[in-house]
Write an enzyme that holds these catalytic residues in place. Sequence first.
Site, PDB file in Angstrom:
ATOM      1  N   ASN A 182      45.124  15.084   1.501  1.00  0.00           N
ATOM      2  CA  ASN A 182      46.522  14.953   1.071  1.00  0.00           C
ATOM      3  C   ASN A 182      46.837  13.485   0.759  1.00  0.00           C
ATOM      4  O   ASN A 182      46.856  12.644   1.662  1.00  0.00           O
ATOM      5  CB  ASN A 182      47.450  15.472   2.177  1.00  0.00           C
ATOM      6  CG  ASN A 182      48.912  15.409   1.797  1.00  0.00           C
ATOM      7  OD1 ASN A 182      49.276  15.024   0.693  1.00  0.00           O
ATOM      8  ND2 ASN A 182      49.763  15.777   2.735  1.00  0.00           N
ATOM      9  N   CYS A 193      51.770  17.713   5.722  1.00  0.00           N
ATOM     10  CA  CYS A 193      50.589  18.178   6.454  1.00  0.00           C
ATOM     11  C   CYS A 193      50.762  18.037   7.964  1.00  0.00           C
ATOM     12  O   CYS A 193      50.019  18.658   8.722  1.00  0.00           O
ATOM     13  CB  CYS A 193      49.325  17.473   5.965  1.00  0.00           C
ATOM     14  SG  CYS A 193      49.396  15.691   5.970  1.00  0.00           S
ATOM     15  N   HIS A 194      51.758  17.277   8.404  1.00  0.00           N
ATOM     16  CA  HIS A 194      52.023  17.186   9.847  1.00  0.00           C
ATOM     17  C   HIS A 194      52.543  18.504  10.411  1.00  0.00           C
ATOM     18  O   HIS A 194      52.514  18.703  11.618  1.00  0.00           O
ATOM     19  CB  HIS A 194      53.013  16.051  10.146  1.00  0.00           C
ATOM     20  CG  HIS A 194      54.361  16.242   9.533  1.00  0.00           C
ATOM     21  ND1 HIS A 194      54.634  15.896   8.223  1.00  0.00           N
ATOM     22  CD2 HIS A 194      55.511  16.760  10.037  1.00  0.00           C
ATOM     23  CE1 HIS A 194      55.894  16.167   7.953  1.00  0.00           C
ATOM     24  NE2 HIS A 194      56.451  16.701   9.046  1.00  0.00           N
ATOM     25  N   TYR A 244      46.511  26.496  10.572  1.00  0.00           N
ATOM     26  CA  TYR A 244      45.572  26.399   9.447  1.00  0.00           C
ATOM     27  C   TYR A 244      45.263  27.793   8.915  1.00  0.00           C
ATOM     28  O   TYR A 244      45.226  28.010   7.703  1.00  0.00           O
ATOM     29  CB  TYR A 244      44.285  25.696   9.886  1.00  0.00           C
ATOM     30  CG  TYR A 244      44.473  24.230  10.197  1.00  0.00           C
ATOM     31  CD1 TYR A 244      44.365  23.274   9.203  1.00  0.00           C
ATOM     32  CD2 TYR A 244      44.754  23.808  11.493  1.00  0.00           C
ATOM     33  CE1 TYR A 244      44.543  21.921   9.483  1.00  0.00           C
ATOM     34  CE2 TYR A 244      44.932  22.469  11.795  1.00  0.00           C
ATOM     35  CZ  TYR A 244      44.828  21.530  10.778  1.00  0.00           C
ATOM     36  OH  TYR A 244      45.011  20.204  11.051  1.00  0.00           O
ATOM     37  N   GLU A 296      61.792  16.234  13.388  1.00  0.00           N
ATOM     38  CA  GLU A 296      62.327  17.360  12.602  1.00  0.00           C
ATOM     39  C   GLU A 296      63.034  18.372  13.506  1.00  0.00           C
ATOM     40  O   GLU A 296      64.098  18.875  13.168  1.00  0.00           O
ATOM     41  CB  GLU A 296      61.202  18.042  11.818  1.00  0.00           C
ATOM     42  CG  GLU A 296      60.676  17.184  10.706  1.00  0.00           C
ATOM     43  CD  GLU A 296      59.624  17.863   9.862  1.00  0.00           C
ATOM     44  OE1 GLU A 296      59.348  19.068  10.055  1.00  0.00           O
ATOM     45  OE2 GLU A 296      59.057  17.179   8.984  1.00  0.00           O
TER      46      GLU A 296
END
Length: 192
Positions: A149, A157-158, A126, A186
Amino acid sequence: MLVNMPPRARTQKKLGSICELQTVSLKSPLGVIHISCCREGIHTIELKPDYKECGCGCVCADDQLKLFPECVSCVAWLKAYFKDPNSTHTLPLPYIHHPILQGGSWTACVLRTLQSKVCVGEVVSYAHLAQLAGRPRAARAVGGAMRKNPVPLLIPCHRVCLSSGVAGHYMGCRGDHLKLWLLEHEKNNTSQ
């Protein structure tokens, strides 16, 4: 395995005009995803986790002739993401038509920064995202932007975690299981 077809039409007032919205639902490895869009672009993406239904890929109806083009684009983008997140680099990102992203607010700035500067397989804190967005001391405000979001996955945002390395909550869910699944998805596909 379509959940809701044909797409439902409804109207929603956005930015002083009325948008005719379509909603389509598809199954993903994490559960059902609801996409709401108008002719101009995507309004919202909602994920309804269901671990009993988890499977491979992302399934939607073959008959997409009634869907707005941006909705079809979003479905294709999500299918590609769940198959191989890196393949989304070759696809156009569906246009997002949500009031939060139409102006120059702090939230819009943070979400655009996240979307443009944090790639598949990367994680940012953040505090670092606040720095990238031009306000290094606004880490808490970045958290507020993440909660607003409207289109998770399209705006990833993950990929934003605590400075301590803890993943943190995701999409209002207690715990970090969804965020960890997406990050692992990912990571596994990036290293191939």
